[in-house]
Design an enzyme around this catalytic site. Structure first.
Site, PDB file in Angstrom:
ATOM      1  N   GLU A 144     -11.253   7.058   7.788  1.00 33.94           N
ATOM      2  CA  GLU A 144     -10.033   7.360   8.568  1.00 33.94           C
ATOM      3  C   GLU A 144      -9.578   8.884   7.914  1.00 33.94           C
ATOM      4  OE1 GLU A 144      -7.626   3.745  10.121  1.00 33.94           O
ATOM      5  OE2 GLU A 144      -7.753   3.476   7.903  1.00 33.94           O
ATOM      6  N   ASN A 187      -6.776   9.606   7.092  1.00 35.16           N
ATOM      7  CA  ASN A 187      -5.867   9.512   6.044  1.00 35.16           C
ATOM      8  C   ASN A 187      -6.486   9.180   4.623  1.00 35.16           C
ATOM      9  OD1 ASN A 187      -6.472   6.778   6.080  1.00 35.16           O
ATOM     10  ND2 ASN A 187      -4.756   6.113   7.196  1.00 35.16           N
ATOM     11  N   ASP A 221      -3.328   6.270  -2.838  1.00 33.94           N
ATOM     12  CA  ASP A 221      -1.972   5.759  -2.212  1.00 33.94           C
ATOM     13  C   ASP A 221      -1.542   4.712  -3.209  1.00 33.94           C
ATOM     14  OD1 ASP A 221      -3.942   3.570  -1.781  1.00 33.94           O
ATOM     15  OD2 ASP A 221      -3.086   3.371   0.358  1.00 33.94           O
ATOM     16  N   ARG A 254       3.563   6.351  15.618  1.00 34.46           N
ATOM     17  CA  ARG A 254       3.032   7.486  15.388  1.00 34.46           C
ATOM     18  C   ARG A 254       2.738   8.296  16.468  1.00 34.46           C
ATOM     19  NH1 ARG A 254       2.890   6.239  10.170  1.00 34.46           N
ATOM     20  NH2 ARG A 254       2.050   4.396   9.669  1.00 34.46           N
ATOM     21  N   GLY A 284       0.885  -0.346  12.724  1.00 37.64           N
ATOM     22  CA  GLY A 284       0.773  -1.646  12.353  1.00 37.64           C
ATOM     23  C   GLY A 284       1.172  -1.844  10.891  1.00 37.64           C
ATOM     24  N   PRO A 311       1.441   2.432  18.372  1.00 33.94           N
ATOM     25  CA  PRO A 311       2.485   1.959  17.511  1.00 33.94           C
ATOM     26  C   PRO A 311       1.834   1.638  16.009  1.00 33.94           C
ATOM     27  CG  PRO A 311       1.489   0.412  19.019  1.00 33.94           C
ATOM     28  CD  PRO A 311       0.870   1.932  19.230  1.00 33.94           C
ATOM     29  N   ASP A 320      -1.841   1.329  -3.408  1.00 34.86           N
ATOM     30  CA  ASP A 320      -2.858   0.202  -3.948  1.00 34.86           C
ATOM     31  C   ASP A 320      -4.280   0.728  -4.074  1.00 34.86           C
ATOM     32  OD1 ASP A 320      -3.286   0.649  -1.538  1.00 34.86           O
ATOM     33  OD2 ASP A 320      -3.788  -1.478  -1.038  1.00 34.86           O
ATOM     34  N   SER A 341       0.695  -1.412  -0.021  1.00 38.39           N
ATOM     35  CA  SER A 341      -0.064   0.114  -0.008  1.00 38.39           C
ATOM     36  C   SER A 341       0.823   1.161  -0.045  1.00 38.39           C
ATOM     37  CB  SER A 341      -0.769  -0.088   1.014  1.00 38.39           C
ATOM     38  OG  SER A 341      -2.070   0.724   1.008  1.00 38.39           O
TER      39      SER A 341
HETATM   40  C1  G16 Z   1      -3.515   0.626   6.412  1.00 38.06           C
HETATM   41  C2  G16 Z   1      -4.949   0.179   6.936  1.00 38.06           C
HETATM   42  C3  G16 Z   1      -5.414   1.624   7.461  1.00 38.06           C
HETATM   43  C4  G16 Z   1      -4.566   2.045   8.260  1.00 38.06           C
HETATM   44  C5  G16 Z   1      -3.078   2.488   7.576  1.00 38.06           C
HETATM   45  C6  G16 Z   1      -2.123   2.893   8.640  1.00 38.06           C
HETATM   46  O1  G16 Z   1      -3.567   1.045   5.017  1.00 38.06           O
HETATM   47  O2  G16 Z   1      -5.708  -0.315   6.214  1.00 38.06           O
HETATM   48  O3  G16 Z   1      -6.636   1.166   7.980  1.00 38.06           O
HETATM   49  O4  G16 Z   1      -5.051   3.510   8.747  1.00 38.06           O
HETATM   50  O5  G16 Z   1      -2.759   1.183   7.205  1.00 38.06           O
HETATM   51  O6  G16 Z   1      -2.075   2.237   9.738  1.00 38.06           O
HETATM   52  P1  G16 Z   1      -0.939   2.307  10.886  1.00 38.06           P
HETATM   53  O7  G16 Z   1      -0.945   3.603  11.470  1.00 38.06           O
HETATM   54  O8  G16 Z   1      -1.134   1.304  11.664  1.00 38.06           O
HETATM   55  O9  G16 Z   1       0.454   2.217  10.138  1.00 38.06           O
HETATM   56  P2  G16 Z   1      -3.003   1.090   3.947  1.00 38.06           P
HETATM   57  O10 G16 Z   1      -3.353   2.068   3.031  1.00 38.06           O
HETATM   58  O11 G16 Z   1      -1.189   1.252   4.227  1.00 38.06           O
HETATM   59  O12 G16 Z   1      -2.986  -0.521   3.841  1.00 38.06           O
END
Ligand code: G16
Length: 548
Positions: free
Chosen positions: A372, A374, A278, A509, A503, A501, A280, A66
């Protein structure tokens, strides 16, 4: 020896787990450096087959990292109706990913036993990948596992993540959700979008043109495909299309949202509409250049309030008794939450970061809008909502105005990708609403003013040292961190800050907002320093903001 062992064991020997490597199931699946992922992909192929046998449905596997840099990769596993893998099975996936080859058989047997899986049931897996150079070989590792289990698979090649989610749902609903092909996806969205346009009076100030930052990823390619269907309706000019730049490098939704600035590769002009996907294409943010030359961002919060406000009005004008709600995360700007709940009078719920959490909460409403900040989000319509909107659209006893509003709702429902956040579908949804409202981006943006905010990342030894509660708004560990954050926040007006943290990246963050940008920047910095000090920061402490 069980039959499957005879083929799975030799295949697994070609995909040995790396010694000393631990894999965590993150916000959206496994994600790390691409060269560490071969064994994980093989094991995700195994998990997909087992889940398919358990649910007696097709399961999706998407190879993507992503928004992460090109050197990373990852995998997202898709449930039968297009949602993310359920939490209970994330645990199995983690066990499998971390099992040595010697332990693998035992872990698989455990999953089969726990779930009473009939291994004679056939399995079907649907695979797709993004544009990363590492994706074809990682996809091949998934396929090796599927073949070893003697299951059926369809490899759709390069797709956006939401396209794969769409296909999984189409296959499992025998085409009821849409035609299970990439063309079917474009057809469904473009038909609904053009119907909405036909319904909207032609002579208006809406600008049927948008410049799309494709993040040098798969979304750019797919927008060009969609363009063929929308000729004469919407002119989508793609930049950062992957022909020269690198994936997500100085471009894409994350870069634009975090940096609060336009991406590289754009002719940034007043009077034009821009959006960024983004890597993907499951996130989108809008932006424009204001007359005074400054950058203006419409992030996921602004998109959510635009959509929720419009849908609420349509539901009321048809006279339907449906509860519409908005789901946000702790990152939602305080002004957006206030605007939604107090001005728009839409109930707002807060979920943990991750589409999987928001999607679940959105199911509590008849019409659940989730986003979200983002830019990741969509709208889901319950069965009750779908039925009542459909029957209102066919009800000849309704006044023409009410019927038209119901037909609009029906078409808007079809523009939405109800399986997951989808940059392409969200863009069409936003464009439809802007046209119906006769709003420019300035009009939309002026609905409310964001509280100034800042997002930072801090490198620590083990990001899981940070534990949180209250939808990630409070840190429960390390000891003393939350108290220190509270003391710091109290020094600023209209301020808020939290840490969690990530993911998807190996960082913690930090989010902060306050009544002016200097304070938001300083607060984020102060909290980042606390994290670095109390949670085992790696390297130099964070650098102070430019303004101080
Ligand atoms: C993924 C999740 C989103 C999340 C983002 C950032 O997005 O699908 O729900 O907001 O990661 O997550 P984190 O703050 O835990 O790094 P994507 O677009 O990267 O697949």
């Amino acid at each position: 020896m069980s039959l499957w062992k005879k083929s799975v064991f030799p295949a697994a020997a070609q995909h040995q787990k790396l010694d000393g490597q631990t894999y965590n199931y993150g916000t959206a699946g496994f994600r790390t450096k691409a060269n560490l992922l071969d064994s994980v992909m093989f094991r995700c192929g195994l998990i997909a087959v087992l889940r398919s046998k358990k649910t007696k449905s097709s399961i999706g596997v998407m190879i993507t990292a992503s928004h992460n840099p090109e050197c990373d990769n990852g995998v997202k596993i898709v449930e039968p109706m297009g949602e993310m893998l359920i939490a209970e099975w994330e645990v199995y996936a983690t066990q499998l990913a971390n099992a040595s080859n010697e332990e693998l058989g035992g872990v698989i047997e455990g999953i089969i036993k726990d779930n009473n899986i009939d291994m004679t049931v056939s399995a079907n897996v649907i695979i797709a990948r993004d544009t990363r150079p590492s994706s074809p070989s990682l996809s091949a590792s998934v396929i090796d596992a599927i073949k070893a289990f003697n299951a059926v698979y369809t490899d759709y090649g390069m797709l956006t993540t939401p396209q794969l989610h769409y296909l999984v749902r189409c296959v499992n609903t025998n085409g009821q959700y849409g035609e299970a092909t990439e063309e079917g996806y474009y057809k469904k969205l473009s038909q609904a979008f053009t119907q909405l346009k036909i319904q909207t009076p032609g002579d208006n100030s809406y600008l049927p043109e948008i410049s799309v930052d494709g993040a040098n990823g798969v979304g750019a390619l797919k927008v060009l495909q969609l363009q063929k269907e929308l000729k004469g309706y919407l002119d989508m000019k793609v930049f950062n299309d992957g022909s020269t730049g690198k994936l997500n490098e100085q471009c894409g939704a994350d870069y634009v949202k975090v940096g609060q600035k336009p991406p590289a590769g754009v002719m940034f002009e007043v009077g034009k509409k821009y959006c960024s996907f983004d890597g993907d294409a499951d996130r989108i943010v809008y932006f424009f250049k204001s007359k005074d030359g400054s950058f203006r961002l419409m992030d996921g919060d602004k998109i959510a309030t635009l959509i929720a406000g419009y849908l609420k009005e349509l539901v009321a004008s048809v006279g339907l008794n449906l509860q519409l709600g908005l789901v946000q995360t702790a990152y939602a700007n305080g002004s957006s939450t206030y605007y939604a709940s107090t001005v728009m009078k839409v109930p707002v719920a807060c979920a943990k970061t991750g589409v999987k959490h928001l999607h679940l909460k959105a199911l509590d409403f008849d019409i659940g809008v989730y986003f979200e900040a983002n830019g990741h989000g969509t709208v889901i319509f319950s069965e009750k909502a779908t039925k009542s909107i459909t029957s209102a659209s066919e009800d000849s006893s309704l006044t023409e105005d009410k019927k038209q509003a119901a037909v609009r709702l029906l078409n808007l429902m079809d523009v939405c990708n109800q399986t997951v956040g989808d940059a392409i579908s969200d863009m069409l949804l936003v464009e439809s609403i802007l046209e119906a409202r006769l709003w420019s981006l300035e009009d939309w943006n002026s609905a409310y003013t964001d509280l100034p905010n800042r997002l930072l990342k801090v490198k620590v030894e083990d990001r899981n040292a940070i534990q949180t509660t209250d939808s990630e708004r409070k840190a429960t560990s390390p000891v003393g961190l939350q108290m220190a954050i509270d003391t710091t926040v109290a020094k600023y007006s209209k301020s808020r800050s939290f840490v969690r943290p990530s993911g998807t990246e190996d960082v913690v963050r930090v989010y902060a907002e306050a009544d002016n940008q200097t304070s938001a920047d300083q607060l984020a910095y102060d909290v980042a320093v606390l994290v670095h000090k109390l949670a085992g920061g790696v390297g130099d402490p964070p650098t102070p903001p430019m303004s101080s």
